[in-house]
Design a protein around this motif. Structure first.
Motif, short mmCIF file in Angstrom:
data_model
loop_
_atom_site.label_atom_id
_atom_site.label_comp_id
_atom_site.label_asym_id
_atom_site.label_seq_id
_atom_site.Cartn_x
_atom_site.Cartn_y
_atom_site.Cartn_z
N ARG A 235 0.89 -1.05 -0.04
CA ARG A 235 0.09 0.04 0.12
C ARG A 235 0.83 1.05 0.09
O ARG A 235 2.05 1.26 0.15
N ILE A 236 0.40 2.32 -0.31
CA ILE A 236 1.04 3.60 -0.18
C ILE A 236 1.17 4.27 1.25
O ILE A 236 0.22 3.92 2.16
N HIS A 237 2.11 5.01 1.46
CA HIS A 237 2.50 5.71 2.97
C HIS A 237 1.50 7.06 2.85
O HIS A 237 1.62 7.72 2.09
N GLU A 238 0.08 6.95 3.66
CA GLU A 238 -0.68 8.08 3.64
C GLU A 238 -0.39 9.14 4.54
O GLU A 238 -1.29 9.32 5.31
N GLY A 239 0.71 9.62 4.63
CA GLY A 239 1.34 10.45 5.77
C GLY A 239 2.47 10.99 5.60
O GLY A 239 3.22 10.56 4.61
N THR A 240 3.11 11.71 6.45
CA THR A 240 4.20 12.20 6.94
C THR A 240 4.75 11.77 8.33
O THR A 240 4.06 11.66 9.52
N ASP A 241 5.92 10.97 8.28
CA ASP A 241 6.66 10.46 9.27
C ASP A 241 7.36 11.66 10.16
O ASP A 241 8.46 12.05 9.54
N LEU A 242 7.26 11.88 11.36
CA LEU A 242 7.98 12.97 12.04
C LEU A 242 8.67 12.16 13.12
O LEU A 242 8.16 11.60 14.29
N PHE A 243 10.00 12.06 13.06
CA PHE A 243 10.84 11.31 14.03
C PHE A 243 11.12 12.13 15.29
O PHE A 243 11.61 13.12 15.26
N ALA A 244 10.85 11.64 16.44
CA ALA A 244 11.21 12.23 17.84
C ALA A 244 11.23 11.00 18.78
O ALA A 244 11.11 9.83 18.42
N GLY A 245 11.82 11.30 20.03
CA GLY A 245 11.97 10.51 21.10
C GLY A 245 10.74 10.10 21.71
O GLY A 245 9.54 10.87 21.50
N TYR A 246 10.58 8.88 22.40
CA TYR A 246 9.49 8.55 23.13
C TYR A 246 9.21 9.58 24.12
O TYR A 246 9.86 10.09 24.73
N GLY A 247 7.65 9.60 24.05
CA GLY A 247 7.18 10.60 25.03
C GLY A 247 7.15 12.06 24.64
O GLY A 247 6.66 12.85 25.41
N HIS A 281 -7.49 14.75 10.50
CA HIS A 281 -6.23 14.60 11.04
C HIS A 281 -5.90 13.16 11.81
O HIS A 281 -6.41 12.91 13.02
N TYR A 282 -4.98 12.74 11.44
CA TYR A 282 -4.85 11.12 11.71
C TYR A 282 -3.24 11.19 12.48
O TYR A 282 -2.28 11.40 11.59
N TYR A 283 -3.34 10.69 13.77
CA TYR A 283 -1.98 10.72 14.66
C TYR A 283 -1.75 9.29 14.99
O TYR A 283 -2.65 8.59 15.77
N ALA A 284 -0.77 8.68 14.55
CA ALA A 284 -0.55 7.16 14.76
C ALA A 284 0.61 6.83 15.29
O ALA A 284 1.59 7.69 15.25
N HIS A 285 0.92 5.61 15.99
CA HIS A 285 2.01 5.10 16.51
C HIS A 285 2.25 5.72 17.77
O HIS A 285 3.49 5.62 18.30
N LEU A 286 1.15 6.12 18.53
CA LEU A 286 1.36 6.69 19.89
C LEU A 286 1.80 5.77 20.99
O LEU A 286 1.29 4.55 20.81
N SER A 287 2.65 6.26 21.92
CA SER A 287 2.86 5.39 23.01
C SER A 287 1.59 5.22 24.03
O SER A 287 1.61 4.40 24.92
N GLY A 306 -1.42 13.12 22.95
CA GLY A 306 -0.99 11.75 22.95
C GLY A 306 0.58 11.99 23.16
O GLY A 306 1.00 13.27 23.31
N TRP A 307 1.25 11.08 22.86
CA TRP A 307 2.93 11.09 23.14
C TRP A 307 3.38 10.17 22.04
O TRP A 307 2.93 9.11 21.62
N VAL A 308 4.63 10.64 21.47
CA VAL A 308 5.16 9.80 20.43
C VAL A 308 5.68 8.45 21.10
O VAL A 308 6.06 8.10 22.05
N LEU A 326 6.03 10.02 14.92
CA LEU A 326 4.41 10.45 14.86
C LEU A 326 4.24 10.09 13.28
O LEU A 326 4.86 10.62 12.51
N HIS A 327 3.27 9.09 12.97
CA HIS A 327 2.74 9.07 11.70
C HIS A 327 1.49 10.06 11.62
O HIS A 327 0.76 10.24 12.29
N TYR A 328 1.76 11.24 10.81
CA TYR A 328 0.79 12.28 10.71
C TYR A 328 -0.10 12.14 9.22
O TYR A 328 0.78 12.42 8.17
N GLY A 329 -1.07 11.87 9.39
CA GLY A 329 -1.86 12.04 7.91
C GLY A 329 -2.84 12.72 7.83
O GLY A 329 -3.61 13.39 9.07
#
Length: 367
Positions: A235-247, A281-287, A306-308, A326-329
């Motif tokens: 499938r295609i990636h439907e968003g932008t990944d913002l890399f950051a530390g846990y929490g 607005h879709y926020y995914a992979h949260l802790s 939430g938190w990364v 954070l995956h943000y779509g």
């Protein structure tokens, strides 16, 4: 709105055919009257003063709100419900610009000629309130000029209010009226969400935005929309990944209503928020989530939701299958479904705007 028994089936079929042709949920069934007539002369002159000229962009929200409130005074329909329907209609025009062309005006409501004038009316451009009524059309004269014009702001809004008033004035009745007009559960949800936002804040200008991560945090991102993903099938990636530390806090980018919250095998712990532009607005992979934020709640730009983390790609609770980010779509509703588009340009814009605002505040404090 009633029809002769012998013509009921043909009228309904014709209405459905018109809806299919326009490919938009703004095509109502015959029971939907959106006009603005039968107003006292004093109220008509007030409305003329409000929308007699095209307002500047700066005064657009003021003009709309004044119009909504004037119609509320005439009909008892709360202004925020009129605003919600008007805004929803405006978002449909963004999604279907060719099918919903209309004259320039401050309202966004669109009604086809046959629906306005009456499905069996031989004149689909009829503007005579009496003949429109004979053919069970929606059009009414709300400006007091003897014409029912579907491109007249006052006629349109008064008609909407008149239609809503037939069903009652509480929240459930508003939902029923919206369903009878659109015959689309998504549309009902949207106008109720929009009305909730307008009612809560008492204003129309709720377009402020925020970057989804605190600017003071350490993060990185680039455009990753459309790249291929293979877990669970290609499938295609439907968003932008913002890399950051846990929490690292994840923030709402908008004024909106929490539409979804919970686990998704692909997105892990995720939350979805609907804004007034009908964008999801879709926020995914949260802790994890902020426990004070629940489905149906209103959130504001910059509010922590939430938190990364690195959740997802498995059963509930799965973590660590990829670096924390954070995956943000972002998705737009076209009336029947949501479709994704690249959020990267908006993210860059929000980041730059917020950074400039912080710099300006810092300079002001030091001067």
């Amino acid at each position: 709105m009633s029809y002769p028994v012998r013509g009921a089936r043909s009228v309904r079929l014709l209405s459905l055919l018109l809806c299919a042709i326009t490919l938009t949920t703004s095509c109502p069934l015959p029971a939907h009257a959106f006009d603005e007539s039968l107003q006292p002369s004093s109220s008509r002159s007030t409305l003329k003063a409000i929308v007699g000229t095209s307002p500047s962009q700066d005064g657009l929200y003021t003009s709309r709100l004044a119009l909504y409130q004037s119609i509320e005074a005439l009909t008892g329909i709360p202004w925020y419900r009129l605003a919600a329907i008007d805004q929803y209609e405006r978002t449909l025009t963004v999604a279907h610009p060719k099918d919903r062309k209309h004259a320039e005006r401050i309202t966004g409501i669109f009604i086809t000629g046959p629906i306005w004038s009456g499905l069996m009316n031989p004149d689909s451009d009829d503007q005579n309130p009496r003949s429109i009524e004979i053919f069970s059309g929606l059009g009414q004269d709300g400006s007091g000029d003897g014409i029912a014009d579907r491109d007249n702001d006052k006629d349109l809004l008064y008609s909407i209010a008149s239609y809503l008033g037939k069903y009652g004035n509480n929240e459930d009745e508003f939902g029923i009226a919206a369903w009878e007009y659109y015959h689309n559960s998504r549309a009902v949800q949207r106008v109720q969400q929009f009305a909730k936002l307008y009612r809560t804040y008492g204003k129309l200008n709720l377009n402020s935005q925020a970057f989804p991560l605190p600017l003071s945090s350490i993060y990185s991102y680039r455009s990753t929309w459309g790249s291929r993903r293979s877990w669970g099938g290609y499938r295609i990636h439907e968003g932008t990944d913002l890399f950051a530390g846990y929490g690292v806090p994840v923030r709402s980018t908008c004024y909106g209503v929490v539409e979804m919250k919970g686990w998704n095998p692909f997105g892990g712990w995720r939350i979805g928020i609907r804004d007034l532009n009908n964008r999801y607005h879709y926020y995914a992979h949260l802790s994890g989530f902020d426990k004070t934020v629940h489905k149906g709640d209103i959130v504001t730009p910059g509010q922590t939701v939430g938190w990364v983390g690195s959740s997802g790609y498995g059963k509930p609770g799965t973590q660590g299958k990829f670096p924390p980010h954070l995956h943000y779509g972002i998705y737009r509703d076209n009336g029947w479904t949501d479709w994704s588009f690249d959020p990267y340009p908006l993210l860059r814009q929000w980041e730059q705007t917020e950074r400039k605002a912080q710099t300006g505040k810092a300079k002001g404090a030091s001067s």
